[in-house]
Design an enzyme around this catalytic site. Structure first.
Site, PDB file in Angstrom:
ATOM      1  N   TYR A   1      28.208  54.892 -10.501  1.00 40.52           N
ATOM      2  CA  TYR A   1      28.035  53.503 -10.043  1.00 40.52           C
ATOM      3  C   TYR A   1      29.336  52.727 -10.236  1.00 40.52           C
ATOM      4  CZ  TYR A   1      25.689  49.050  -9.142  1.00 40.52           C
ATOM      5  OH  TYR A   1      25.311  47.840  -8.597  1.00 40.52           O
TER       6      TYR A   1
ATOM      7  N   LYS B   1      31.681  51.283  -7.149  1.00 34.70           N
ATOM      8  CA  LYS B   1      31.786  49.823  -7.009  1.00 34.70           C
ATOM      9  C   LYS B   1      33.244  49.380  -7.140  1.00 34.70           C
ATOM     10  CE  LYS B   1      27.528  48.759  -6.064  1.00 34.70           C
ATOM     11  NZ  LYS B   1      27.164  48.178  -4.760  1.00 34.70           N
TER      12      LYS B   1
HETATM   13  N1  LIG Z   1      20.314  44.077  -8.882  1.00 39.74           N
HETATM   14  C1  LIG Z   1      21.424  44.007  -9.586  1.00 39.74           C
HETATM   15  O1  LIG Z   1      21.394  43.786 -10.808  1.00 39.74           O
HETATM   16  C2  LIG Z   1      22.755  44.169  -8.889  1.00 39.74           C
HETATM   17  C3  LIG Z   1      23.906  43.780  -9.576  1.00 39.74           C
HETATM   18  C4  LIG Z   1      25.150  43.943  -8.982  1.00 39.74           C
HETATM   19  C5  LIG Z   1      25.230  44.454  -7.703  1.00 39.74           C
HETATM   20  N2  LIG Z   1      24.103  44.833  -7.052  1.00 39.74           N
HETATM   21  C6  LIG Z   1      24.253  45.374  -5.703  1.00 39.74           C
HETATM   22  O2  LIG Z   1      23.525  44.564  -4.800  1.00 39.74           O
HETATM   23  C7  LIG Z   1      23.166  45.337  -3.656  1.00 39.74           C
HETATM   24  C8  LIG Z   1      21.691  45.146  -3.383  1.00 39.74           C
HETATM   25  O3  LIG Z   1      20.975  45.644  -4.490  1.00 39.74           O
HETATM   26  P1  LIG Z   1      19.535  45.094  -4.934  1.00 39.74           P
HETATM   27  O4  LIG Z   1      19.609  44.849  -6.384  1.00 39.74           O
HETATM   28  O5  LIG Z   1      19.085  44.029  -4.001  1.00 39.74           O
HETATM   29  O6  LIG Z   1      18.701  46.445  -4.744  1.00 39.74           O
HETATM   30  P2  LIG Z   1      17.260  46.732  -4.118  1.00 39.74           P
HETATM   31  O7  LIG Z   1      16.991  48.130  -4.524  1.00 39.74           O
HETATM   32  O8  LIG Z   1      16.303  45.657  -4.446  1.00 39.74           O
HETATM   33  O9  LIG Z   1      17.522  46.656  -2.540  1.00 39.74           O
HETATM   34  C9  LIG Z   1      18.399  47.556  -1.936  1.00 39.74           C
HETATM   35  C10 LIG Z   1      17.995  47.731  -0.496  1.00 39.74           C
HETATM   36  O10 LIG Z   1      18.936  48.624   0.101  1.00 39.74           O
HETATM   37  C11 LIG Z   1      18.217  49.549   0.894  1.00 39.74           C
HETATM   38  N3  LIG Z   1      18.981  50.782   1.002  1.00 39.74           N
HETATM   39  C12 LIG Z   1      19.223  51.710   0.046  1.00 39.74           C
HETATM   40  N4  LIG Z   1      19.919  52.723   0.558  1.00 39.74           N
HETATM   41  C13 LIG Z   1      20.123  52.431   1.859  1.00 39.74           C
HETATM   42  C14 LIG Z   1      20.754  53.109   2.925  1.00 39.74           C
HETATM   43  N5  LIG Z   1      21.322  54.319   2.757  1.00 39.74           N
HETATM   44  N6  LIG Z   1      20.798  52.527   4.141  1.00 39.74           N
HETATM   45  C15 LIG Z   1      20.225  51.309   4.333  1.00 39.74           C
HETATM   46  N7  LIG Z   1      19.581  50.631   3.371  1.00 39.74           N
HETATM   47  C16 LIG Z   1      19.525  51.196   2.151  1.00 39.74           C
HETATM   48  C17 LIG Z   1      16.896  49.758   0.170  1.00 39.74           C
HETATM   49  O11 LIG Z   1      15.902  50.256   1.039  1.00 39.74           O
HETATM   50  C18 LIG Z   1      16.593  48.341  -0.309  1.00 39.74           C
HETATM   51  O12 LIG Z   1      15.863  47.613   0.627  1.00 39.74           O
HETATM   52  C19 LIG Z   1      23.579  46.770  -3.992  1.00 39.74           C
HETATM   53  O13 LIG Z   1      24.798  47.068  -3.377  1.00 39.74           O
HETATM   54  C20 LIG Z   1      23.706  46.759  -5.495  1.00 39.74           C
HETATM   55  O14 LIG Z   1      24.571  47.760  -5.979  1.00 39.74           O
HETATM   56  C21 LIG Z   1      22.861  44.695  -7.610  1.00 39.74           C
END
Ligand SMILES: NC(=O)c1ccc[n+]([C@@H]2O[C@H](COP(=O)([O-])OP(=O)(O)OC[C@H]3O[C@@H](n4cnc5c(N)ncnc54)[C@H](O)[C@@H]3O)[C@@H](O)[C@H]2O)c1
Length: 274
Positions: A154, A158
């Site tokens: 991860y 990132k």
């Molecule tokens: N939640 C956190 O704490 C956090 C913190 C920092 C960064 N992020 C980043 O934010 C972004 C969104 O994450 P989130 O927390 O909303 O996660 P989440 O799991 O709630 O949502 C992610 C979405 O991406 C979709 N997805 C996954 N793989 C995919 C693919 N190959 N093609 C198309 N869609 C796909 C999933 O179906 C889901 O709807 C990510 O890039 C994650 O790394 C999240």
């Protein structure tokens, strides 16, 4: 950039941060919001939420790790909604473990967390450059500026996403292309909760109190309005990043203390010291 009258694509928009951004962009008056996700039913659900609230949205099933899918999503968006003003490459996955994580996990997360951004830029940049304007937003993470104890794949992917966003901003900024890089810590979504359940090292992400996805969407709207490169919904990340640049060795020592606490802890992770 103001969202009013803009055509926007958001990947990973069936859930979490992507869903909150898609809904918020519609509220801000976007002309159309394209809700792209590998979960086509979820994308259709979010599209229905937006249209019921009076917005205009289009659901597209799309696996962002497959270049043809990303190309197809862009084509559909442009055919049905017009030229894309803002492409939010947001879909991402979490994989824990160290260098011993299986190659298939490394390859999968590399495709989703890095190559998807490359595919998106490849698909939309020619049109944006021809028009002399366009906006790319990439969701990376605080783990892309700092690191994520216990989750090498991860953290590495990132960091790569941040590097790509930087490169795009440097290379195409003078041609009218704006780039923002979204780097949150913990956000209350399925991803964060799944990581916590597995106890697999969402430590930098989980170090601060988790925000709601809607808070992150608010920071994004504000960051886009200011056309700021780094969008930090947790503002303290800027201070950690500064301390890292200021004295890398001291920062690494602080992160090792955090790692030791986490390794020995039974309770929650603590805020990293710089
Ligand atoms: N939640 C956190 O704490 C956090 C913190 C920092 C960064 N992020 C980043 O934010 C972004 C969104 O994450 P989130 O927390 O909303 O996660 P989440 O799991 O709630 O949502 C992610 C979405 O991406 C979709 N997805 C996954 N793989 C995919 C693919 N190959 N093609 C198309 N869609 C796909 C999933 O179906 C889901 O709807 C990510 O890039 C994650 O790394 C999240």
């Amino acid at each position: 950039m103001e969202l009013r009258d803009r055509v926007v694509v958001v990947t990973g928009a069936a859930n979490g941060i992507g869903r909150a951004m898609a809904r918020r962009f519609a509220e801000e008056g976007a002309r159309a919001v394209v809700v792209a996700d590998v979960d086509g039913d979820g994308a259709a659900r979010v599209t229905a939420e937006i249209t019921e609230a009076g917005g205009t949205a289009l659901a597209v099933a799309c696996d962002v790790s497959v270049e043809a899918d990303v190309e197809h999503a862009v084509e559909r968006a442009e055919d049905e909604c017009g030229p894309i003003d803002l492409f939010c490459s947001n879909a991402g996955i979490g994989v824990g473990g160290g260098v011993d994580a299986p190659d298939e996990d490394w390859n999968r997360i590399w495709q989703v967390n890095l190559m998807a951004h490359v595919y998106a830029a490849r698909a939309v940049l020619p049109g944006m450059l021809a028009r002399g304007e366009g906006y790319l937003l990439q969701t990376a993470s605080a783990a892309g500026l700092l690191t994520n104890v216990g989750a090498a794949p991860y953290s590495v992917t990132k960091h790569a996403a941040v590097a790509l966003a930087e490169w795009l901003a440097v290379t195409h900024g003078d041609a009218g292309i704006k780039v923002s890089c979204l780097c949150p810590q913990g956000v209350r979504t399925n991803m964060l909760m799944a990581g916590r359940d597995r106890r697999e090292g969402s430590v930098v992400l989980a170090a601060a109190p988790a925000l709601e996805p809607e808070d992150v969407a608010g920071s994004v709207v504000e960051g886009l309005r200011a056309e700021r490169f780094l969008i930090l919904p947790h503002p303290e990340v800027a201070e950690y990043f500064r301390r890292k640049a200021d004295d890398y060795d001291r920062w690494l020592a602080g992160m090792r203390r955090l790692q030791a606490r986490v390794a020995g802890a039974t309770g929650a992770a603590r805020t990293p010291e710089g």
